[in-house]
Every structure is written in C-alpha cells, then in structure tokens.
Design a protein around this motif. Structure first.
Motif, short mmCIF file in Angstrom:
data_model
loop_
_atom_site.label_atom_id
_atom_site.label_comp_id
_atom_site.label_asym_id
_atom_site.label_seq_id
_atom_site.Cartn_x
_atom_site.Cartn_y
_atom_site.Cartn_z
N GLN A 42 28.59 18.71 40.26
CA GLN A 42 29.03 17.31 40.25
C GLN A 42 29.52 16.95 38.85
N GLY A 43 30.72 16.38 38.75
CA GLY A 43 31.26 15.98 37.46
C GLY A 43 31.87 17.11 36.65
N LYS A 44 31.86 18.33 37.20
CA LYS A 44 32.40 19.49 36.49
C LYS A 44 33.82 19.78 36.97
N VAL A 45 34.55 20.50 36.12
CA VAL A 45 35.94 20.87 36.43
C VAL A 45 36.06 22.39 36.36
N ALA A 46 36.60 22.97 37.43
CA ALA A 46 36.70 24.43 37.51
C ALA A 46 38.14 24.87 37.76
N ILE A 47 38.60 25.83 36.97
CA ILE A 47 39.91 26.47 37.18
C ILE A 47 39.66 27.85 37.78
N VAL A 48 40.35 28.15 38.88
CA VAL A 48 40.27 29.48 39.48
C VAL A 48 41.70 30.01 39.63
N THR A 49 42.00 31.15 39.02
CA THR A 49 43.36 31.70 39.14
C THR A 49 43.48 32.54 40.41
N ALA A 50 44.72 32.69 40.89
CA ALA A 50 45.01 33.44 42.12
C ALA A 50 44.07 32.98 43.23
N SER A 51 44.16 31.68 43.55
CA SER A 51 43.10 31.07 44.36
C SER A 51 43.59 30.35 45.60
N THR A 52 44.73 30.78 46.15
CA THR A 52 45.19 30.13 47.37
C THR A 52 44.79 30.89 48.62
N GLN A 53 44.19 32.06 48.45
CA GLN A 53 43.66 32.81 49.59
C GLN A 53 42.60 33.79 49.10
N GLY A 54 41.96 34.48 50.03
CA GLY A 54 41.03 35.54 49.68
C GLY A 54 39.85 35.09 48.84
N ILE A 55 39.41 35.97 47.95
CA ILE A 55 38.22 35.72 47.14
C ILE A 55 38.40 34.49 46.25
N ILE A 57 43.44 24.93 41.45
CA ILE A 57 43.79 26.22 42.03
C ILE A 57 45.24 26.55 41.71
N SER A 58 45.56 27.84 41.77
CA SER A 58 46.92 28.25 41.43
C SER A 58 47.25 29.59 42.07
N SER A 59 48.55 29.78 42.28
CA SER A 59 49.09 31.10 42.61
C SER A 59 50.59 31.05 42.38
N ARG A 60 51.27 32.11 42.73
CA ARG A 60 52.69 32.22 42.35
C ARG A 60 53.63 31.39 43.22
N LYS A 61 53.21 31.05 44.46
CA LYS A 61 54.14 30.39 45.39
C LYS A 61 53.71 28.96 45.69
N GLN A 62 54.65 28.04 45.53
CA GLN A 62 54.36 26.61 45.75
C GLN A 62 53.83 26.35 47.15
N LYS A 63 54.41 27.00 48.16
CA LYS A 63 53.99 26.80 49.56
C LYS A 63 52.51 27.14 49.72
N ASN A 64 52.10 28.26 49.16
CA ASN A 64 50.69 28.67 49.25
C ASN A 64 49.77 27.67 48.54
N VAL A 65 50.25 27.20 47.38
CA VAL A 65 49.48 26.21 46.61
C VAL A 65 49.29 24.94 47.44
N ASP A 66 50.38 24.44 48.03
CA ASP A 66 50.32 23.19 48.81
C ASP A 66 49.37 23.32 49.99
N GLU A 67 49.46 24.45 50.70
CA GLU A 67 48.60 24.65 51.88
C GLU A 67 47.13 24.73 51.49
N ALA A 81 41.00 18.32 44.46
CA ALA A 81 41.72 19.54 44.08
C ALA A 81 43.08 19.24 43.49
N LEU A 82 43.43 20.02 42.48
CA LEU A 82 44.77 20.00 41.89
C LEU A 82 45.35 21.40 42.06
N GLY A 83 46.58 21.48 42.54
CA GLY A 83 47.20 22.80 42.74
C GLY A 83 48.43 22.96 41.88
N LEU A 84 48.55 24.10 41.22
CA LEU A 84 49.69 24.36 40.35
C LEU A 84 50.22 25.78 40.57
N VAL A 85 51.53 25.93 40.43
CA VAL A 85 52.10 27.27 40.46
C VAL A 85 51.80 27.93 39.11
#
Length: 253
Positions: free
Chosen positions: A9-22, A39-49, A61-65
C-alpha cells in the motif's frame, strides 16, 4: 480479490517486460497487494491490453512502451514514473532475450551483443537512471533462471547471461546498501510464450516435469509469490541473495 495482504500500500513498483508471462504475473501480484504498478514492453498494443486487465482488477497501473536496450525508452520509463507517482519502491528487472539456439562458439557476434545488452547491460543502465529515486527500504529484483547454474545446450549463451545476474546481484546489493535491498529469482521452467518452444512439446514437457522433485512445471503465480516476498518488508534482512523457484531442480554451480 483480497486473498493477498496489502504489503505494498502506498508503494510504487516498476516491472520491465511485464505485459505477459512472469512479468505480468509479478506486476499483477504487487498491484493486488496495493502497489501502483508501472508496466512496460516493446509494443503499445500489448501495453494497452495489460493496463486494461490490471485496472479491471482495481489496480492502479501506468503502461509505457519500453525497449530496455533503448536509452531514451529507459529514461522515459523512470521520468514518467516519477512524474506520476513521485517515488520508486520496487524494481523488477525481467526483460530477457534468447535469440539463438546455437552453441556459443557458433554464435554470431551481433547475437552475443544482443544477449549481453538485453539480459545484463540494460538492467545496469536502468538502475543507473532509477537509483536516485529509490526510497529508503526499497527493493530491486533481477529475474535470472535455473539455466544460470548449468546452461543447457540449446540455451547456452542465454544461460551464461543469467549466470552473470548472480554476480550482478551481489555487486549491486553492496553498492545500494543499506537503503535498498537487491535480490535475484531463478525460475525453473514455466510454460509462458517465452518458453513455448520447450513447454509446448509434450515429450519435452514430461521430461522436464520428471527433472523436478515436485513433478510439475512452475506457474507464473509461483514466481509472483516469490517476487512479492522478496520485495516486501518480510524480507527486510535479505539482500544479495538468489532464490531458486524451480520445484527442486538442481541449482548449484
């Protein structure tokens, strides 16, 4: 959805390559425990979904390419996180590539460069950007692999880059102490898109299951639970360590 606690609660976490899988599983678990997740990955579509999926579960959640080998993408990932949330408490470095099944001595230099760049160097460069914003009591987690202990023939150079993360964990833990803990997770075989060439073959899958003491492959949730533990205050006296989550597969160098 409240079967988990609210350790973040109240924490902020960045996870790379995080639109699917682990990566997605870890982001989701941290979010269900109260974190705002980036969360982030290489494709905007994957990020949005992926963002839509997280928000549907009540997760902020915030999503970025972000292609982790791109310096501008990495800087943007950190800057946008700080603009939105003003802090970073957890970083899970999960991005990896395995573009080759060649023996190391047959691997082209450009492929060696890509493996090194994405699997090791990008993690270092991302932390160089993020380090000034890490809060006291923060946590960094590298995602390595059981392959780092004994690189298998079809993934030999990939395995070597994962071995490097063991050393990187120790070195960065010393550099970021005492305010930030740095640990590593080594998953066994988990049937995700990344490992589909192994796990979609029934014979190979059965052989892998038999190599574990628990007679099953790993699940994304197993890795997410381990990451949530290491990132939480429950692991406040653990740093510079590697947690193997591989069903009892052999894991010593």
């Amino acid at each position: 959805m409240d079967k988990f606690g609210k350790r973040f609660q109240g924490k902020v976490a960045i996870v790379t390559a995080s639109t699917q899988g682990i990566g997605f599983g870890i982001a989701e678990r941290l979010g269900l425990e109260g974190a705002s997740v980036v969360i982030s990955s290489r494709k905007q579509k994957n990020v949005d979904e992926a963002v839509e999926s997280l928000r549907s579960k009540g997760i902020e959640a915030l999503g970025l390419v972000c292609h982790v080998s791109n310096a501008l993408h990495r800087k943007n990932l950190i800057e946008k996180t700080i603009q939105r949330y003003g802090r970073i408490d957890v970083i899970v470095s999960n991005a990896a590539a395995n573009p080759s099944v060649e023996p190391i001595l047959n691997t082209k230099e450009s492929v060696l460069d890509k493996l090194w760049e994405i699997n090791v160097k990008a993690s270092i460069l991302l932390l160089q950007d993020a380090a000034p914003h890490l809060q006291k009591g923060s946590s960094v987690i590298f995602i390595s692999s059981i392959a780092g202990f004994n690189p298998p023939p079809a993934m030999s150079m990939y395995g070597v880059t994962k071995t490097a993360l063991f050393g990187l964990t120790k070195a960065i833990a010393a550099e970021l102490a005492p305010n930030t803990r740095v640990n590593c997770i080594s998953p066994g075989f988990v049937p995700t898109n990344f490992a589909s060439f192994i796990t979609s073959n029934n014979e190979m899958r059965k052989a892998l299951e038999e190599k574990t003491l628990l007679n099953r492959l790993g699940e994304v949730g197993d890795m997410a639970a381990a990451a949530a533990f290491l990132a939480s205050d429950e692991a406040s006296y653990i740093t510079g360590e590697n947690l193997v989550v591989a069903g009892g597969q052999p894991s010593r160098l």
